[in-house]
Motif scaffolding. Structure first.
Motif, PDB file in Angstrom:
ATOM      1  N   ASP A 239       0.850  -1.188   0.000  1.00  0.00           N
ATOM      2  CA  ASP A 239       0.000   0.000   0.000  1.00  0.00           C
ATOM      3  C   ASP A 239       0.890   1.243   0.000  1.00  0.00           C
ATOM      4  O   ASP A 239       1.668   1.457   0.938  1.00  0.00           O
ATOM      5  CB  ASP A 239      -0.888  -0.012   1.244  1.00  0.00           C
ATOM      6  CG  ASP A 239      -2.006   1.009   1.164  1.00  0.00           C
ATOM      7  OD1 ASP A 239      -1.854   2.007   0.425  1.00  0.00           O
ATOM      8  OD2 ASP A 239      -3.013   0.815   1.857  1.00  0.00           O
ATOM      9  N   THR A 294      -5.302  -3.978  -6.714  1.00  0.00           N
ATOM     10  CA  THR A 294      -4.288  -3.071  -6.187  1.00  0.00           C
ATOM     11  C   THR A 294      -4.673  -2.650  -4.773  1.00  0.00           C
ATOM     12  O   THR A 294      -5.807  -2.878  -4.330  1.00  0.00           O
ATOM     13  CB  THR A 294      -4.126  -1.838  -7.090  1.00  0.00           C
ATOM     14  OG1 THR A 294      -2.922  -1.152  -6.748  1.00  0.00           O
ATOM     15  CG2 THR A 294      -5.313  -0.886  -6.952  1.00  0.00           C
ATOM     16  N   TYR A 296      -4.657   0.635  -1.850  1.00  0.00           N
ATOM     17  CA  TYR A 296      -4.581   2.086  -1.734  1.00  0.00           C
ATOM     18  C   TYR A 296      -5.319   2.525  -0.473  1.00  0.00           C
ATOM     19  O   TYR A 296      -6.491   2.199  -0.296  1.00  0.00           O
ATOM     20  CB  TYR A 296      -5.195   2.748  -2.972  1.00  0.00           C
ATOM     21  CG  TYR A 296      -5.017   4.238  -3.060  1.00  0.00           C
ATOM     22  CD1 TYR A 296      -3.752   4.820  -3.007  1.00  0.00           C
ATOM     23  CD2 TYR A 296      -6.116   5.072  -3.206  1.00  0.00           C
ATOM     24  CE1 TYR A 296      -3.580   6.191  -3.106  1.00  0.00           C
ATOM     25  CE2 TYR A 296      -5.955   6.452  -3.317  1.00  0.00           C
ATOM     26  CZ  TYR A 296      -4.686   7.003  -3.261  1.00  0.00           C
ATOM     27  OH  TYR A 296      -4.519   8.363  -3.357  1.00  0.00           O
ATOM     28  N   VAL A 349      -2.497   2.497  -9.291  1.00  0.00           N
ATOM     29  CA  VAL A 349      -2.315   3.624  -8.377  1.00  0.00           C
ATOM     30  C   VAL A 349      -1.054   4.374  -8.793  1.00  0.00           C
ATOM     31  O   VAL A 349      -0.051   3.761  -9.159  1.00  0.00           O
ATOM     32  CB  VAL A 349      -2.183   3.143  -6.918  1.00  0.00           C
ATOM     33  CG1 VAL A 349      -1.820   4.299  -5.999  1.00  0.00           C
ATOM     34  CG2 VAL A 349      -3.478   2.500  -6.452  1.00  0.00           C
ATOM     35  N   ASP A 350      -1.115   5.696  -8.741  1.00  0.00           N
ATOM     36  CA  ASP A 350       0.089   6.504  -8.966  1.00  0.00           C
ATOM     37  C   ASP A 350       0.036   7.728  -8.059  1.00  0.00           C
ATOM     38  O   ASP A 350      -0.754   7.789  -7.101  1.00  0.00           O
ATOM     39  CB  ASP A 350       0.244   6.867 -10.439  1.00  0.00           C
ATOM     40  CG  ASP A 350      -0.785   7.888 -10.914  1.00  0.00           C
ATOM     41  OD1 ASP A 350      -1.716   8.223 -10.132  1.00  0.00           O
ATOM     42  OD2 ASP A 350      -0.681   8.374 -12.049  1.00  0.00           O
ATOM     43  N   GLY A 353      -3.522   9.247  -7.641  1.00  0.00           N
ATOM     44  CA  GLY A 353      -4.649   8.536  -7.048  1.00  0.00           C
ATOM     45  C   GLY A 353      -4.927   7.182  -7.656  1.00  0.00           C
ATOM     46  O   GLY A 353      -4.021   6.493  -8.129  1.00  0.00           O
ATOM     47  N   LEU A 354      -6.228   6.824  -7.634  1.00  0.00           N
ATOM     48  CA  LEU A 354      -6.680   5.499  -8.047  1.00  0.00           C
ATOM     49  C   LEU A 354      -7.225   5.545  -9.470  1.00  0.00           C
ATOM     50  O   LEU A 354      -8.023   6.433  -9.812  1.00  0.00           O
ATOM     51  CB  LEU A 354      -7.757   4.993  -7.086  1.00  0.00           C
ATOM     52  CG  LEU A 354      -8.377   3.628  -7.380  1.00  0.00           C
ATOM     53  CD1 LEU A 354      -7.336   2.521  -7.242  1.00  0.00           C
ATOM     54  CD2 LEU A 354      -9.566   3.375  -6.446  1.00  0.00           C
ATOM     55  N   TRP A 355      -6.827   4.560 -10.294  1.00  0.00           N
ATOM     56  CA  TRP A 355      -7.234   4.483 -11.698  1.00  0.00           C
ATOM     57  C   TRP A 355      -7.749   3.076 -12.001  1.00  0.00           C
ATOM     58  O   TRP A 355      -7.471   2.129 -11.268  1.00  0.00           O
ATOM     59  CB  TRP A 355      -6.063   4.781 -12.630  1.00  0.00           C
ATOM     60  CG  TRP A 355      -5.371   6.088 -12.401  1.00  0.00           C
ATOM     61  CD1 TRP A 355      -4.430   6.366 -11.446  1.00  0.00           C
ATOM     62  CD2 TRP A 355      -5.555   7.293 -13.132  1.00  0.00           C
ATOM     63  NE1 TRP A 355      -4.014   7.662 -11.544  1.00  0.00           N
ATOM     64  CE2 TRP A 355      -4.683   8.272 -12.576  1.00  0.00           C
ATOM     65  CE3 TRP A 355      -6.352   7.666 -14.211  1.00  0.00           C
ATOM     66  CZ2 TRP A 355      -4.598   9.573 -13.063  1.00  0.00           C
ATOM     67  CZ3 TRP A 355      -6.271   8.954 -14.707  1.00  0.00           C
ATOM     68  CH2 TRP A 355      -5.408   9.896 -14.126  1.00  0.00           C
ATOM     69  N   GLN A 371     -10.299   7.722 -13.874  1.00  0.00           N
ATOM     70  CA  GLN A 371      -9.859   8.011 -12.511  1.00  0.00           C
ATOM     71  C   GLN A 371     -11.043   7.820 -11.582  1.00  0.00           C
ATOM     72  O   GLN A 371     -12.163   8.261 -11.872  1.00  0.00           O
ATOM     73  CB  GLN A 371      -9.318   9.433 -12.401  1.00  0.00           C
ATOM     74  CG  GLN A 371      -8.588   9.696 -11.099  1.00  0.00           C
ATOM     75  CD  GLN A 371      -7.774  10.980 -11.124  1.00  0.00           C
ATOM     76  OE1 GLN A 371      -8.057  11.874 -11.920  1.00  0.00           O
ATOM     77  NE2 GLN A 371      -6.772  11.074 -10.269  1.00  0.00           N
ATOM     78  N   PRO A 374     -11.604   7.001  -4.585  1.00  0.00           N
ATOM     79  CA  PRO A 374     -11.178   5.805  -3.841  1.00  0.00           C
ATOM     80  C   PRO A 374     -12.162   5.357  -2.771  1.00  0.00           C
ATOM     81  O   PRO A 374     -12.098   4.217  -2.318  1.00  0.00           O
ATOM     82  CB  PRO A 374      -9.844   6.245  -3.218  1.00  0.00           C
ATOM     83  CG  PRO A 374      -9.900   7.733  -3.184  1.00  0.00           C
ATOM     84  CD  PRO A 374     -10.712   8.150  -4.373  1.00  0.00           C
ATOM     85  N   ASP A 444       2.483  -3.495 -11.809  1.00  0.00           N
ATOM     86  CA  ASP A 444       1.845  -2.366 -11.122  1.00  0.00           C
ATOM     87  C   ASP A 444       2.914  -1.435 -10.559  1.00  0.00           C
ATOM     88  O   ASP A 444       3.989  -1.888 -10.150  1.00  0.00           O
ATOM     89  CB  ASP A 444       0.943  -2.862  -9.988  1.00  0.00           C
ATOM     90  CG  ASP A 444      -0.444  -3.236 -10.477  1.00  0.00           C
ATOM     91  OD1 ASP A 444      -0.811  -2.815 -11.582  1.00  0.00           O
ATOM     92  OD2 ASP A 444      -1.154  -3.967  -9.768  1.00  0.00           O
ATOM     93  N   ASN A 446       4.234   1.400  -7.760  1.00  0.00           N
ATOM     94  CA  ASN A 446       4.073   1.882  -6.399  1.00  0.00           C
ATOM     95  C   ASN A 446       4.731   3.255  -6.308  1.00  0.00           C
ATOM     96  O   ASN A 446       5.969   3.364  -6.387  1.00  0.00           O
ATOM     97  CB  ASN A 446       4.719   0.917  -5.397  1.00  0.00           C
ATOM     98  CG  ASN A 446       4.443   1.298  -3.956  1.00  0.00           C
ATOM     99  OD1 ASN A 446       4.778   2.391  -3.514  1.00  0.00           O
ATOM    100  ND2 ASN A 446       3.839   0.379  -3.218  1.00  0.00           N
TER     101      ASN A 446
END
Length: 469
Positions: A239, A294, A296, A349-350, A353-355, A371, A374, A444, A446
């Motif tokens: 996370d 993923t 987050y 995640v980048d 935020g969350l995609w 996008q 979350p 993925d 992080n």
């Protein structure tokens, strides 16, 4: 009358000649009738000729006996040869088995040695990356930002400083080249001035996201191999913004081969993952599909099996915190990545935020990036790209940009496309990327660790990424 006389005379003659050698037999014939047989030894012949076929029959019987004996010897010889051949084949197989066992033991020893060396290298690499920049040179070195305005030098995060090749951190601290005009200082200054001062806090303590374009990806670093066939494909993650019950070092993994994927294994840190000792095992309330999950902010996001439903699973409460249908998204093999695996819906995640990465019938198989909120999983905004989802092996997000991997099996492939959601433009790129184990089913990013996490044919690996800014 004359016949009787002749017979009588004949009997007298024979009686006179044979005397005591005449014999009378009385027996039944084949029909059961009584008959008399009178025999007299011949005075002239020692033996009489045998009935027709007698000697020939005896010779034939003798030959048949010999043939039977010969056949028996041949059969016995062949059986013996066959037994000898089987015995030799068995002995050879046992010798080969023993040799294979010795080879296996030797390879096992080599593998254990390589595993130990890899673990030592990984630990050394992490130790070097975690070591801070030498403090004694901080007050002596002024620097300027890209606009040439003089500022006080902040405490520069260690990940922004590149270490000169062939020198350790201790060597750098004592090297006389760390002067204002020395080449080592110029190298440090070149790295530091890439980050504008406006992106640093006024306190000079920490940098912002430092986003930029992807320019290179390091070699894969091995951490662990899955234990059984269920781990050929899978997901493993940390996370980037851990909150609540579990700390930032917690690592989670899911083996995704199977029809009812529910088990989520938690490890305290990377060392525990390497040793294979989970400290927590959670059971997802609804089965997961594929390798697109993923983590987050304390929740795991995944696609429910056989549906386009997105699920937010709260790790602390071990319950579903939100669920929402992803409008028009393909699922269960409609628009997967090129390696398959029902990878229609892929969470990412980048720094922003969350995609979620997917495709729709309206997009005709092209990648769509959305996008998400979350908390509620509501789609905030979507972008339709011109990149065919089925033509790439995987995709991930960095700094609001979508990046795709060209091949999942080629050992030396590349990251071949990028799409910038800020400008809505895509372009072809060539950033070398290695599939060391030749079946990469999950990639993925992080943003906290600035690494790519990947699952390559049972192997859990990471890649260090480098951005322009």
């Amino acid at each position: 009358m004359w016949l009787q006389v002749v017979l009588f005379v004949t009997c007298l003659v024979l009686d006179s000649l044979g005397q005591d050698r005449a014999t009378l037999f009385r027996t039944n014939n084949r029909d059961g009738r009584c008959q008399y047989i009178f025999t007299v030894d011949s005075p002239l012949e020692a033996s009489c000729s045998a009935p027709a076929g007698g000697p020939e029959l005896m010779a034939l019987e003798s030959r048949l006996t010999q043939v039977e004996a010969q056949v028996s010897r041949l059969v016995a010889g062949r059986e013996g040869a066959a037994r000898a051949g089987l015995q030799e084949a068995y002995s050879q197989a046992m010798r080969e088995k023993a040799q294979l066992q010795r080879d296996k033991e030797r390879l096992d020893r080599l593998a254990q040695d390589l595993q130990r060396r890899l673990e030592e290298v990984r630990q050394e690499n992490e130790r070097l990356q975690a070591r801070p920049c030498p403090q004694q040179m901080a007050p002596k070195v002024p620097w300027q930002d890209s606009s040439q305005r003089p500022v006080n030098r902040p405490n520069v995060p260690s990940h922004l400083v590149s270490q000169p090749q062939g020198q350790s951190e201790r060597g750098r601290a004592k090297d006389s080249a760390w002067s204002l005009g020395g080449p080592s200082f110029q190298e440090l200054k070149a790295e530091v001035t890439k980050l504008p001062a406006s992106q640093l806090s006024q306190e000079g303590g920490e940098s912002s996201s430092g986003c930029g374009e992807l320019v290179s990806v390091g070699e894969p670093v091995f951490h662990r191999k899955a234990d059984n066939i269920a781990g050929k494909y899978g997901v493993w993650m940390q996370d980037p913004e851990a909150v609540g019950l579990y700390g930032p070092n917690m690592i989670w993994r899911i083996d995704s081969v199977g029809t009812d994927v529910r088990q989520l294994f938690g490890y305290e840190d990377m060392e525990q993952l390497t040793r294979g000792f989970p400290t927590k095992v959670l059971l997802l309330p609804e089965p997961m599909e594929s390798t697109g999950a993923t983590l987050y902010r304390g929740s795991m996001y995944y696609q429910r099996r056989h549906s386009r439903i997105m699920i937010r699973y709260d790790l602390a409460t071990e319950s579903v915190a939100a669920r929402r249908d992803l409008p028009h998204a393909g699922f269960h093999g409609q628009y997967p990545y090129s390696w398959g695996g029902y990878t229609d819906i892929d969470f990412a995640v980048d720094e922003q935020g969350l995609w979620v990465i997917y495709s729709t019938s309206k997009a005709k198989g092209a990648i769509v990036v959305s996008q998400l909120d979350p908390n509620s999983l509501e789609v905030k905004r979507s972008w339709e790209t011109n990149i065919r989802k089925g033509a790439v092996a995987n995709a991930f997000m960095i700094c609001g940009r979508l990046y795709t991997v060209a091949s999942y099996s080629s050992p030396n492939t590349s990251i071949n496309h990028s799409y910038d959601t800020a400008t809505g433009k895509s372009k072809a790129i060539t950033v070398p990327f290695e599939n060391r184990y030749r079946y990469n089913s999950m990639v993925d990013y992080n943003p906290t660790h600035r690494k790519l996490y990947a699952w390559d044919n049972f192997h859990m690996v990471t890649y260090t990424v480098h951005l322009t800014n």
